[in-house]
Design a protein around this motif. Structure first.
Motif, short mmCIF file in Angstrom:
data_model
loop_
_atom_site.label_atom_id
_atom_site.label_comp_id
_atom_site.label_asym_id
_atom_site.label_seq_id
_atom_site.Cartn_x
_atom_site.Cartn_y
_atom_site.Cartn_z
N UNK A 108 0.64 -1.30 -0.02
CA UNK A 108 0.01 0.02 -0.14
C UNK A 108 0.81 1.26 0.03
N UNK A 109 2.08 1.31 0.66
CA UNK A 109 3.01 2.24 0.86
C UNK A 109 3.33 2.58 -0.53
N UNK A 110 3.86 1.50 -1.14
CA UNK A 110 4.43 1.78 -2.38
C UNK A 110 3.55 2.30 -3.55
N UNK A 111 2.27 2.03 -3.40
CA UNK A 111 1.12 2.46 -4.32
C UNK A 111 0.96 3.99 -4.27
N UNK A 112 1.02 4.47 -2.59
CA UNK A 112 0.70 5.80 -2.48
C UNK A 112 2.07 6.59 -3.09
N UNK A 113 3.21 6.12 -2.73
CA UNK A 113 4.25 6.84 -3.51
C UNK A 113 4.42 6.71 -4.97
N UNK A 114 4.03 5.79 -5.48
CA UNK A 114 3.76 5.78 -7.12
C UNK A 114 2.83 6.82 -7.58
N UNK A 115 1.49 6.84 -7.01
CA UNK A 115 0.75 8.02 -7.30
C UNK A 115 0.95 9.19 -6.94
N UNK A 116 1.72 9.61 -5.91
CA UNK A 116 2.38 10.84 -5.69
C UNK A 116 3.41 11.23 -6.69
N UNK A 117 4.32 10.19 -6.83
CA UNK A 117 5.30 10.36 -7.95
C UNK A 117 4.53 10.84 -9.30
N UNK A 118 3.50 9.95 -9.62
CA UNK A 118 2.79 10.39 -10.79
C UNK A 118 2.45 11.81 -10.79
N UNK A 119 1.75 12.05 -9.88
CA UNK A 119 1.19 13.59 -9.84
C UNK A 119 2.31 14.50 -9.96
N UNK A 120 3.50 14.42 -9.01
CA UNK A 120 4.35 15.50 -9.37
C UNK A 120 5.16 15.29 -10.67
N UNK A 121 5.16 14.22 -11.32
CA UNK A 121 5.72 14.23 -12.74
C UNK A 121 5.18 15.12 -13.49
N UNK A 122 3.59 14.85 -13.48
CA UNK A 122 2.72 15.72 -14.30
C UNK A 122 2.83 17.20 -14.00
N UNK A 123 3.19 17.53 -12.63
CA UNK A 123 3.19 18.92 -12.22
C UNK A 123 4.37 19.44 -12.89
N UNK A 124 5.65 18.85 -12.62
CA UNK A 124 6.81 19.12 -13.27
C UNK A 124 6.79 19.08 -14.92
N UNK A 125 6.40 18.33 -15.24
CA UNK A 125 6.16 18.35 -16.79
C UNK A 125 5.52 19.48 -17.22
#
Length: 117
Positions: A1-18
């Motif tokens: 579950x922790x890895x899933x939350x890190x993956x979702x947060x990483x995806x959101x921050x990647x989109x923001x950075x892009x």
């Protein structure tokens, strides 16, 4: 579950950075323009060239102010780096050292504790 939350947060921050990539490039360009104007201002000798470099520095500063939203992108890149480090964090094993070692500091501490008893 922790890895899933890190993956979702990483995806959101990647989109923001892009999405903030354009303003980040603009901020970097305006920062370089300001640095170049300051450098050449100190190297110039005539009043005309100093005025030209001041005008270019003001243009760079106004461009930097216009690209302030790039700070959100920079923060997103930093958060993405932190999340990447969290993702790669593996469980660390601690090695237990025996009390009998050749380390002089450990030997000193052991002997000192024996002397003060």
């Amino acid at each position: 579950m922790k890895k899933l939350l890190i993956l979702i947060a990483g995806g959101v921050t990647f989109i923001i950075a892009l999405c903030m990539l354009g303003p980040m490039i603009g901020l970097a360009f305006s920062g370089l323009l300001i640095l170049a104007a300051m450098y050449f201002y100190t190297k110039s000798h005539t009043t005309f060239s100093k005025v030209i470099w001041i005008i270019l520095g003001v243009i760079g500063a106004s461009s930097a102010i216009a690209n302030i939203p790039a700070i959100i992108g920079i923060v997103a890149v930093v958060i993405l780096y932190v999340l990447y480090r969290k993702w790669k964090d593996e469980e660390m094993t601690v090695e237990h050292r025996s009390s009998k070692s050749n380390d002089p500091f450990t030997n000193f501490e052991r002997e000192w504790s024996n002397l003060t008893k």
